[in-house]
Design a protein around this motif. Structure first.
Motif, short mmCIF file in Angstrom:
data_model
loop_
_atom_site.label_atom_id
_atom_site.label_comp_id
_atom_site.label_asym_id
_atom_site.label_seq_id
_atom_site.Cartn_x
_atom_site.Cartn_y
_atom_site.Cartn_z
N MET A 101 42.80 53.89 -43.38
CA MET A 101 42.13 54.42 -44.58
C MET A 101 40.62 54.43 -44.40
O MET A 101 40.06 53.51 -43.83
N ALA A 102 39.99 55.48 -44.87
CA ALA A 102 38.53 55.54 -44.73
C ALA A 102 37.86 55.11 -46.04
O ALA A 102 38.54 54.88 -47.04
N PHE A 103 36.54 55.02 -46.03
CA PHE A 103 35.83 54.67 -47.24
C PHE A 103 35.90 55.82 -48.24
O PHE A 103 35.94 56.97 -47.83
N PRO A 104 35.85 55.49 -49.55
CA PRO A 104 35.85 56.57 -50.53
C PRO A 104 34.62 57.47 -50.30
O PRO A 104 33.52 56.96 -50.13
N LEU A 105 34.83 58.75 -50.23
CA LEU A 105 33.74 59.69 -49.93
C LEU A 105 32.78 59.85 -51.11
O LEU A 105 33.19 59.77 -52.26
N VAL A 106 31.54 60.06 -50.79
CA VAL A 106 30.55 60.37 -51.84
C VAL A 106 29.76 61.57 -51.36
O VAL A 106 28.96 61.46 -50.44
N SER A 107 30.04 62.74 -51.92
CA SER A 107 29.24 63.89 -51.49
C SER A 107 28.74 64.73 -52.65
O SER A 107 28.18 65.79 -52.45
N THR A 108 28.95 64.21 -53.86
CA THR A 108 28.38 64.89 -55.02
C THR A 108 27.79 63.82 -55.94
O THR A 108 28.14 62.63 -55.83
N LEU A 109 26.95 64.26 -56.85
CA LEU A 109 26.36 63.30 -57.80
C LEU A 109 27.46 62.66 -58.65
O LEU A 109 27.42 61.46 -58.94
N GLY A 110 28.44 63.45 -59.00
CA GLY A 110 29.55 62.93 -59.81
C GLY A 110 30.29 61.81 -59.06
O GLY A 110 30.60 60.77 -59.64
N GLU A 111 30.52 62.03 -57.78
CA GLU A 111 31.21 60.99 -56.99
C GLU A 111 30.34 59.75 -56.86
O GLU A 111 30.82 58.62 -56.92
N TYR A 112 29.05 59.97 -56.69
CA TYR A 112 28.13 58.84 -56.60
C TYR A 112 28.21 58.00 -57.88
O TYR A 112 28.37 56.78 -57.84
N HIS A 113 28.13 58.68 -59.02
CA HIS A 113 28.21 57.95 -60.29
C HIS A 113 29.56 57.27 -60.44
O HIS A 113 29.64 56.13 -60.90
N GLY A 114 30.60 57.96 -60.01
CA GLY A 114 31.96 57.39 -60.10
C GLY A 114 32.06 56.09 -59.32
O GLY A 114 32.53 55.07 -59.83
N ARG A 115 31.58 56.13 -58.06
CA ARG A 115 31.65 54.92 -57.21
C ARG A 115 30.78 53.81 -57.78
O ARG A 115 31.16 52.65 -57.79
N ARG A 116 29.60 54.19 -58.23
CA ARG A 116 28.68 53.18 -58.76
C ARG A 116 29.33 52.48 -59.98
O ARG A 116 29.31 51.26 -60.09
N ASP A 117 29.94 53.28 -60.84
CA ASP A 117 30.54 52.70 -62.04
C ASP A 117 31.76 51.85 -61.70
O ASP A 117 31.98 50.80 -62.27
N ALA A 156 28.08 47.21 -42.87
CA ALA A 156 27.52 48.08 -41.83
C ALA A 156 28.30 49.40 -41.79
O ALA A 156 27.71 50.48 -41.73
N ALA A 157 29.62 49.30 -41.87
CA ALA A 157 30.46 50.51 -41.76
C ALA A 157 30.37 51.35 -43.04
O ALA A 157 30.23 52.59 -42.98
N TYR A 158 30.41 50.69 -44.18
CA TYR A 158 30.36 51.39 -45.49
C TYR A 158 29.06 52.17 -45.63
O TYR A 158 29.04 53.34 -45.98
N THR A 159 27.94 51.50 -45.31
CA THR A 159 26.64 52.15 -45.49
C THR A 159 26.43 53.24 -44.44
O THR A 159 25.86 54.28 -44.73
N HIS A 160 26.92 53.01 -43.23
CA HIS A 160 26.79 54.05 -42.21
C HIS A 160 27.59 55.29 -42.63
O HIS A 160 27.11 56.43 -42.51
N ALA A 161 28.79 55.08 -43.16
CA ALA A 161 29.62 56.21 -43.58
C ALA A 161 28.97 56.97 -44.73
O ALA A 161 28.91 58.20 -44.74
N LEU A 162 28.43 56.22 -45.71
CA LEU A 162 27.86 56.86 -46.90
C LEU A 162 26.56 57.59 -46.60
O LEU A 162 26.40 58.75 -46.96
#
Ligand code: PRX
Length: 628
Positions: free
Chosen positions: A1-17, A266-272
Motif C-alpha cells: 500500500m502506498a501513502f494517501p495521495l495529495v494532489s489537489t487542495l481538497g485532498e490536502y485539506h482532507g488529509r490535514r483534517d 522520511a518516506a511520507y514527506t518524500h512521497a508528498l
C-alpha cells in the motif's frame, strides 16, 4: 500500500483534517505503507512514543520489499567525479552489497545497538554502510567530511562508536581530501577512544598508512562475505542513527532518530513533497553527513522504491554546468538542493544551464536556509523551465523530515514562502511570553503535539532534549526559528532566533566557536555572530578580546583555533580585535548588539543604560564601520 495521495487542495485539506481529527487512525493507515515484521496496533502512546509495539527493519523497507515488484530496476545511479565513472546498481545488486557489508560488520562483532561511525566522501559505500548498519540493528553515526580530527574525536567519544568506516581519500576535482588521515589524527587525539576496527574503502590506489590489528581494507572482506544477511527485527523505537548537530550550547548534540517513526516520516514527506511516482530519478545534492542526506538521499526515496542519484563531484567542476550536465545525462526527475548552491549557480549566468537539456525535471526543492524571492524565481524559471513546482521545504535535523512545504498540485506557490505545514503537522507562532499568535503575525515557530519523525532525544542526555525543545514553551516543540504568517496563512521563515548561525545551510553554534577560541591562550574572550552574506546566506563574524597586547598573528591564531577544533567549514568571514565586549550588568555578552553592528546597522540600539559597559558599543562601531 502506498501513502494517501495529495494532489489537489481538497485532498490536502482532507488529509490535514483526518490527521487532526483521528491521528491514531491516520498514522496507522500511513504506517501500512511500510513493511512491518510486527504490525503496530497503536500509532502513538501518551508519552508521544510512535508505534510502540511495531517491529521492522529499515533496510528491508528500503531494499528487500522492492525485489518482488522491481528488483532489477535501478536503485542507485552513482556519478563519479570523472564523467565516465558511472555505476548503476539495481535493487537486487544494492541489497547484495548491503548484505555483504552487514556481514563484515557482524563478523567483526558489531551487534544491535552498537554505534558505527561512517566518515566517507560521496561514494556508494556511504549509502551501503548506512543500510548495512540498519540491517543488523547497529546505530550509524555519519560524520561530515568537513569536520576536523578534534571535532571527529569529540563525536566518537560522545557516541561510543567501536567501529569506523572511512576511505583512503575523497576526490574533489584534482584535490585529494585525506579521510583516513583525518581519522588517524582523530584517534591520536582521542587516544582512549574504544575503537576496535577501522574499515577503509579504497577510492584511489594511493598507499596510505594502516595500523596493524586495527585498520583493514574493506574490499577483500566484502568480496568473500555472503550476499545474504538476515535482517534484525528492530523495535520501532530502537535508534536507527545518531547525527550530530549544533545548538546554542558549545557541545554538539547527538540527535537520536528511531526506526519506525523516522522511516515513515522520511518516506511520507518524500512521497508528498516530491509527488513520488514509479520510475522517478531523485537527486538530493546533500552530503550524507547531514540530515538531508539521510532522509532524502537514502531513506525516503529508497523506502518509496525510487532511483536515487549520488554525485561524487562538485557543482562547478570541471565546468560551471556540471550539475546541469548530471541532470541531463541521467534524466533526473526530482532535484533537491540548497539556496547556497542556487545562489552560486545563478551567479554563473543563464547561458550555463541553457546549454543543457533539463526537460526531464518534474519537481524541484530547496532546503536549509531561507530562499530569497530572486533565487526562488531563478531556480523555478531557469532550471525548472517555469513548469516544475518548486518546494521551499522547512525542517531540521530534529524533525527527521520536511515539516512545512509546498505540496505540488495542492498548494499555490509564493516565491520565498515555505507555504503550509504538511498534513499531520500543526505549526504555531508564539510571542516571547508564550502566547499563541493568530492570523497574520510574526513570532517564534513552534509545533504542537508530536509527529512520527520527531527525534527520540539527544544521545546520552535526555534532559537536554527536554530543556532545549520542550521547556521554552511548555506544551510545544520549540524550533529555534522565527517565522511570519501572512494573511492567507502562508509561513515565511525569517531565520534563527537563538545563537545558531547558518552558513551555507550548515548549523554552527556561536558557543561552539567561542569554546574553540577559549582554548587559544592569546584570546581572553570572544563572541561569534552571524551576519547576512550574499552567497552563504550568513557568514561568521568574530569579535575577540586579546589577553594582553594582541600578538601580530592573532587573526591567523583565530582561524587556526577554529579550523583545528571544528573544521574549515566554520571559518569566520571577519575577525575584529576589540578591547571589550558589550555585556549586561549580570555579565552576559549581548550578541544581539554585535550582530547588528557587524551587519553594518549602527542605528537604533535603544536603551544602552542596562549595559555594564555602554562605551564598548561605540568602540565596536568604530572598529567595524570601515569594513561594512
Ligand atoms: O533555521 C532553519 C534552517 O535550518 C535549520 C535546521 O538546520 P539542520 O538541522 O542542519 O537541517 C537542515 C536541513 C533540514 C532550521 O532550524 N532551515 C532549514 N530549512 C529552511 C531553513 N530556514 C528557512 N527556510 C528553509 N526552507
Amino acid at each position: 500500500m502506498a501513502f494517501p495521495l495529495v494532489s489537489t487542495l481538497g485532498e490536502y485539506h482532507g488529509r490535514r483534517d483526518e490527521a487532526r481529527g483521528d491521528p491514531e487512525r491516520y498514522w496507522l493507515r500511513c504506517a501500512g505503507a511500510l513493511d512491518w515484521i510486527a504490525q503496530p496496533t497503536h500509532a502513538v502512546d501518551a508519552n508521544g512514543t510512535w508505534f510502540p509495539d511495531g517491529r521492522l527493519n529499515a533496510s528491508v523497507n528500503c531494499l528487500d520489499r522492492h525485489l518482488e515488484t522491481h528488483g532489477d530496476a535501478t536503485a542507485m545511479i552513482w556519478q563519479g567525479e570523472e564523467e565516465d565513472d558511472v555505476l548503476h546498481l539495481s535493487y537486487r545488486q544494492l541489497l547484495a552489497q548491503v548484505c555483504r557489508m552487514a556481514n563484515v560488520l557482524r563478523d567483526h562483532g558489531v551487534a544491535p545497538g552498537d554505534r558505527v561511525a561512517i566518515h566517507l566522501p560521496g561514494v556508494p559505500e556511504g549509502v551501503i554502510a548506512m543500510l548495512a548498519c540498519a540491517r543488523i540493528g547497529a546505530i550509524h553515526v555519519v560524520l561530515f567530511g568537513g569536520f576536523s580530527p578534534e571535532a571527529i574525536a569529540d563525536r566518537l567519544a560522545d557516541s561510543g562508536a567501536g567501529v569506523i568506516i572511512t576511505a583512503d581519500v575523497g576526490r574533489r576535482g584534482a584535490k585529494r581530501i585525506p579521510f583516513k588521515a583525518t581519522i588517524d589524527a582523530a584517534l591520536d587525539h582521542g587516544a582512549s577512544l574504544p575503537i576496535r576496527h577501522v574499515f577503509v574503502v579504497s577510492v584511489t590506489s594511493e598507499t596510505i598508512p594502516m595500523t596493524d590489528g586495527r585498520d583493514r581494507f574493506l574490499s577483500p572482506l566484502l568480496s568473500v562475505a555472503s550476499a545474504l544477511c538476515d535482517p534484525e527485527a528492530m523495535e520501532a523505537n530502537a535508534p536507527l542513527f545518531l547525527l550530530y548537530t549544533s545548538g546554542s550550547t558549545g557541545k554538539p548534540k547527538g540527535i537520536v532518530h528511531g526506526t519506525g517513526g523516522y522511516l515513515l516520516w522520511a518516506a511520507y514527506t518524500h512521497a508528498l513533497v516530491f509527488a513520488h511516482a514509479p520510475g522517478d530519478i531523485f537527486w538530493c545534492t546533500a552530503d550524507i553527513g547531514w540530515i538531508t542526506g539521510h532522509s532524502y538521499v537514502v531513506y525516503g526515496p529508497l523506502a518509496n522504491g525510487g532511483t536515487i542519484l549520488l554525485f561524487e563531484g562538485m557543482p562547478s567542476h570541471p565546468h560551471p554546468g556540471r550539475w546541469w550536465r548530471v541532470i541531463e545525462k541521467h534524466r533526473v526527475t526530482g532535484f533537491y538542493t540548497s539556496p547556497t548552491a542556487i545562489r552560486a549557480l545563478m551567479a554563473e549566468g543563464d547561458a550555463v544551464p541553457e546549454r543543457h537539456d533539463l526537460s526531464s525535471l518534474r519537481v524541484l526543492g530547496s532546503v536549509g536556509e531561507p530562499i530569497s524571492q530572486e533565487a526562488w524565481g531563478w531556480f523555478h524559471a531557469t532550471i525548472g523551465g517555469g513548469r516544475c513546482p518548486l518546494a521551499d521545504t522547512w525542517w531540521q535535523t530534529e524533525t527527521g523530515g520536511i515539516m512545512i512545504s509546498l505540496v505540488p498540485g495542492a498548494i499555490e506557490a509564493r516565491p520565498g514562502a515555505a507555504t503550509f505545514p504538511l498534513p499531520g503537522v500543526t505549526a504555531l507562532l508564539l510571542d516571547a511570553s508564550g502566547t499563541i499568535l493568530e492570523g497574520e503575525a510574526e513570532g517564534m515557530l513552534c509545533i504542537a503535539g508530536s509527529w512520527p519523525g520527531r527525534a527520540l532525544g539527544i544521545w546520552g542526555n535526555e534532559a537536554h532534549f527536554h530543556a532545549t525543545y520542550l521547556r521554552p514553551f511548555p506544551g510545544f516543540y520549540f524550533t529555534g526559528d522565527g517565522a511570519r504568517r501572512d494573511r492567507d496563512g502562508y509561513f515565511w521563515l525569517t531565520g534563527r532566533v537563538d545563537d545558531v548561525i547558518n552558513v551555507s545551510g550548515h548549523r554552527i553554534g556561536s558557543a561552539e566557536i567561542e569554546d574553540a577560541l577559549a582554548a587559544e591562550p592569546a584570546i581572553a574572550e570572544s563572541a561569534a555572530v552571524g551576519v547576512p552574506h550574499a552567497l552563504k546566506g550568513q557568514a561568521i563574524v568574530v569579535f575577540v578580546v586579546s589577553n594582553g597586547p594582541a600578538p601580530d598573528d592573532i587573526l591567523s591564531r583565530v582561524a587556526r583555533a577554529i579550523s583545528t577544533r571544528l573544521g574549515r567549514y566554520a571559518a569566520p568571514e571577519r575577525v575584529y580585535v576589540v578591547p571589550d565586549l558589550p555585556r549586561t550588568r549580570s555579565g552576559k555578552i549581548v550578541r544581539r548588539l554585535m550582530r547588528k553592528i557587524a551587519s553594518g546597522d549602527t542605528e537604533g540600539f535603544g536603551d544602552l543604560s542596562t549595559l555594564a559597559n555602554p562605551t564598548a558599543v561605540a568602540t565596536l562601531i568604530a572598529t567595524v564601520r570601515p569594513h561594512t
